[in-house]
Motif scaffolding. Structure first.
Motif, short mmCIF file in Angstrom:
data_model
loop_
_atom_site.label_atom_id
_atom_site.label_comp_id
_atom_site.label_asym_id
_atom_site.label_seq_id
_atom_site.Cartn_x
_atom_site.Cartn_y
_atom_site.Cartn_z
N ASP A 92 7.41 -14.50 13.31
CA ASP A 92 6.72 -13.28 13.66
C ASP A 92 5.10 -13.58 14.00
N TYR A 101 -5.77 -20.30 23.00
CA TYR A 101 -4.99 -20.78 24.30
C TYR A 101 -4.55 -19.63 24.78
N GLN A 102 -3.87 -18.57 24.15
CA GLN A 102 -3.07 -17.41 24.74
C GLN A 102 -4.17 -16.39 25.32
N HIS A 103 -5.35 -16.18 24.67
CA HIS A 103 -6.30 -15.18 25.13
C HIS A 103 -7.56 -15.56 25.53
N GLU A 105 -4.15 -21.51 18.87
CA GLU A 105 -3.00 -20.88 19.57
C GLU A 105 -3.35 -19.57 20.14
N VAL A 106 -4.17 -18.94 19.40
CA VAL A 106 -4.65 -17.46 19.70
C VAL A 106 -5.65 -17.87 20.63
N ARG A 139 2.83 -8.92 25.37
CA ARG A 139 2.14 -10.24 24.92
C ARG A 139 0.67 -10.35 25.11
N ARG A 162 4.58 -14.91 17.26
CA ARG A 162 4.77 -13.60 18.13
C ARG A 162 3.52 -12.77 18.15
N VAL A 163 3.04 -12.38 17.08
CA VAL A 163 1.99 -11.67 16.72
C VAL A 163 0.75 -11.99 17.64
N ILE A 164 0.52 -13.28 17.86
CA ILE A 164 -0.58 -13.74 18.46
C ILE A 164 -0.30 -13.77 20.10
N GLY A 165 0.72 -13.57 20.63
CA GLY A 165 1.12 -13.32 21.96
C GLY A 165 1.74 -14.69 22.30
N ARG A 177 5.24 -2.57 12.37
CA ARG A 177 5.70 -3.47 13.19
C ARG A 177 6.11 -3.07 14.60
N LEU A 205 3.69 -3.69 17.64
CA LEU A 205 3.81 -4.77 18.40
C LEU A 205 5.01 -5.25 18.74
N GLN A 208 -7.42 -16.01 12.05
CA GLN A 208 -6.49 -16.15 13.36
C GLN A 208 -6.36 -14.61 13.75
N LEU A 259 7.91 -5.53 17.18
CA LEU A 259 8.35 -6.78 16.51
C LEU A 259 9.62 -6.27 15.80
N MET A 290 -2.12 -8.87 13.59
CA MET A 290 -1.44 -8.34 12.34
C MET A 290 -1.72 -9.48 11.38
N ARG A 336 -0.81 -8.43 22.22
CA ARG A 336 -0.69 -9.34 20.64
C ARG A 336 -1.93 -10.46 20.41
N GLY A 337 -2.37 -10.19 19.39
CA GLY A 337 -3.18 -11.09 18.86
C GLY A 337 -4.51 -10.95 19.74
#
Lengths: 405, 307
Positions: free
Chosen positions: B200, A142-144, A139-140, A109, B203-206, A65, A68, A232, A70, A118, A112-113
């Motif tokens: 979590d 959207y973020q990246h 979501e992933v 951030r 959070r892990v995917i940012g 953890r 990341l 994901q 966490l 993870m 992550r992903g």
């Protein structure tokens, strides 16, 4: 105490993805400071699966953890060490690593992903029950991957659509997507999302991605949910996948398939995997190298073959002997005597000495160091250290009976 | 906690999932209506709210101020069944039917305003406390504890009494008193939910903290708040009627508590209707929301199954 003697890892023949160096993670508890991870060092090479094995509470999950960040702080704190991480670009250009413990929150951030993904132990708990699978996987993106979501717009997408693709729409902007001229664009983005989420799901051999996309977690089986999690996690093609006991909550039959899937995807994506498990025989099937953890330390690390054919640390030997096999008679289950020591303010002795049948006086006084050169078969046991180095007589060191196994 | 850049969710969340959400709502509704007592509660609620909304049609509104009881000085103490005053009149010539209908309207106003404000304020405060934790949590929750330590009715009474007799002050007093429950409920839920692995994994995917709160934590925490809000719709009218009974609302307001207080002197003289009928309305209102709220809880919260 383990002293980090390593040079900062430079370019090597096999490139590193991550290098953990003398990682220390402490937790403040009422009883004192808990040294959950106490000087752990290991490397993860490009494209390999490293198995991290140990019993409950040995610090393996905490270690994973921390990649990341966490660990909740407080009560936890990163008391020392570093986790160097090389992105694909850095590896190819020979660039400098990033220390995951000190990068800024926004940089973390973006990792992550995207760079590090993870998957968790219990897929039943790792999916939000209130959102559909599609909403969670997208979501992933959207973020990246908002640029990829916007692929296929000749002359560029309208700004509202670009905002939508990175989840930055205004509160009532969706109303505008219901009417022309944005409606067609919004439908197009929706189709693009369906496509990308569908592709990600299809990769994990989910039979009917479109249907799964529209369902909610409670409508899926455990194995299916774990596939969604894997989809994901790998959607952005990360450099490192951390799998925290991904099959523990699943049936044995599903277990095998999920592990196969991770192996396959690891190869096709050229991702490195840190595979955490308490089950040595399970890890054997999947990993290239294995690190055995005990009480916040690495006890032994080496190639899977080396660990199984030439286990050196008494703890590793005990673990191997404890794997039930058909050769055992009924009712004969081997176990390692004793219990794991308290990790609150631990003494400077070999952590395993209280349970080790070979332990000598020196084991209770000095902590054996782990040779942390990358890629070698290393063991933290006085039986393998040279007496000159410690300044003791050879007969003061423990002698392992090599015929134990 | 706040990450302004990413705070809004995608339009697709709202538009596309709406159909699925509607289907789920249908499922919940069916489960709720399977229980006869819950259905009874709902029927009473719908009837009472219907009466409240239709009050201006069913009765001639009082011209200067519809929420003031009209006085028919020529018809004092009429029993129920009188041709012009179906439910009778009070000792001051107030039409009981008018009071009952417009009282339903004041009750509806009171409960909707108070529940609306307290739910939002309580949820916000509880969310901040639970999600951020640490010192912020400590400060907010100690404040909440202090407020909770004072008995509901007495606290509301004290505030309303200090501010002087008016309906608005009753609403204000009830708002001050009732938000703390929501804060405590939502805080507990959030602390429970935020330790879930799916938080979590977000959070892990940012994902940003605010997004995680909005998407993962809050939707999985609100159920008990909704149940509490339903129950409070009843409780607030009960406490509000108590306050106006004591005399903390404007005299002559078409409000059930005021009517009960107006008619109480006549009970010993056999004129039961002037206070019993509005009293029964308070009872019905509170009962209906409690029946419905309990049924809703049984459906929404699987832990309390097995009645």
């Amino acid at each position: 105490m383990t002293v980090s003697t390593r040079e900062p890892p430079a370019a090597k023949t096999r490139s590193l993805v991550a290098s953990v160096d003398d990682l220390r993670i402490h937790f403040d508890t009422k009883a004192g400071v808990l040294h959950a991870v106490d000087g752990v060092s290991f490397d993860i090479f490009d494209g390999e699966i490293l198995g991290l094995v140990g019993e409950t509470g040995c610090g393996k999950s905490v270690t994973a953890r921390s990649f990341l960040r966490l660990i909740p702080t407080p009560p936890g704190n990163y008391a020392g060490g570093r986790i160097d991480f090389w992105t694909k670009e850095a590896r190819h250009s020979g660039g400098a690593p990033i220390d995951l413990l000190t990068v800024s929150d926004s940089e973390m951030r973006s990792m992550r992903g995207n760079r590090i993904a993870m998957i968790f132990q219990d897929p039943g708990k790792a999916l939000n029950p209130a959102l559909s699978i599609r909403e969670q996987v997208v979501e992933v993106f959207y973020q990246h991957r908002s640029e990829e979501l916007l692929d296929g717009w000749s002359g560029g997408a309208p700004r509202a659509i670009r905002r939508a693709a990175s989840q930055r729409s205004g509160k009532f902007e969706w109303l505008a997507f219901k009417v022309p001229p944005l409606r067609s664009h919004s439908r197009r983005l929706n189709r693009r999302i369906d496509e990308m989420v569908g592709d990600a799901l299809a990769e994990t051999q989910i039979a009917n991605p479109r249907k799964v996309m529209a369902s909610y977690p409670h409508e899926l089986s455990g194995g299916m949910k774990q596939r969604v999690m894997i989809a994901q996690a790998l959607a952005c093609n990360p450099d490192l996948l951390i799998a925290d006991e991904p099959t523990t909550a699943l049936d044995v039959t599903i277990q095998a398939r999920i592990m196969e899937l991770i192996r396959e995807l690891q190869q096709s994506h050229q991702t490195s995997v840190l595979y955490i498990s308490h089950d040595l025989s399970l890890v054997r099937r999947i990993s290239d190298r294995i690190a055995v953890m005990y009480a916040g330390r690495i006890a032994e690390i080496g190639q899977t073959q080396e660990i199984f054919h030439d286990p050196r640390h008494p703890y590793t030997r005990g673990l191997l002997a404890a794997i039930p096999s058909l050769a055992h008679k009924r009712g004969e289950l081997a176990a390692i005597e004793g219990t794991v020591p308290e990790l609150i303010d631990p003494p400077s002795s070999c952590r395993f000495s209280t349970r080790c049948s070979f332990a000598t006086e020196i084991c209770g006084q000095l902590d054996p160091a782990l040779d942390a050169r990358p890629g070698i078969h290393a063991v933290a046991c006085h039986a393998y250290t040279s007496p000159q180095e410690l300044g003791v007589r050879p007969d003061q060191l423990p002698r392992l009976d090599r015929t134990v196994l | 906690m706040v990450d302004t850049e990413h705070r809004q969710r995608s339009p697709f969340f709202t538009s596309r999932a709406l159909a699925i959400r509607a289907r789920r709502f249908g499922e919940v509704a069916r489960d709720v209506l399977r229980n006869p007592t819950t259905t009874l509660g709902l029927v009473i609620i719908v009837t009472l709210i219907g009466l409240a909304l239709l009050a201006p049609i069913l009765t001639e509104p009082n011209v200067p101020d519809a929420y003031q009881m009209p006085r028919d000085w020529g018809a004092l103490n009429l029993p129920p069944g009188s041709p012009d005053h179906l439910l009778g009149t009070t000792s001051t010539g107030g039409d009981v039917l008018y009071g009952v209908l417009w009282g339903a309207r004041t009750s509806l106003q009171m409960s909707v305003i108070v529940v609306g404000i307290t739910m939002v304020v309580g949820t916000m405060m509880g969310s901040i406390a639970g999600f951020i934790g640490g010192k912020v949590d400590e400060i907010i929750m100690r404040f909440v504890d202090v407020l909770l330590a004072i008995p509901e009715l007495i606290f509301a009474l004290a505030i309303a009494a200090v501010l002087g007799p008016s309906f608005a002050n009753i609403i204000f007093a009830l708002t001050v008193v009732f938000w703390v429950k929501y804060a405590r409920i939502i805080r507990g839920q959030i602390i429970h939910v935020k330790n879930n692995e799916y938080v979590d994994s977000a959070r892990v995917i940012g994902d940003s903290q605010f997004n995680i709160y909005l998407k993962d934590v809050l939707p999985n925490s609100v159920t008990p708040v909704i149940v509490q809000a339903t129950l409070d719709m009843g409780n607030i009218v009960l406490v509000g009627a108590t306050l106006s009974f004591i005399g903390l609302a404007e005299a002559g307001l078409a409000e059930w508590g005021v009517l009960v207080s107006e008619g109480q002197a006549g009970i010993s003289a056999g004129r039961w209707w002037a206070s019993t009928i509005p009293g029964a309305m308070v009872f019905l209102w509170a009962l209906a929301f409690n029946l419905f709220g309990d049924g809703l809880r049984d459906v929404l919260d699987p832990r309390t199954e097995g009645r």
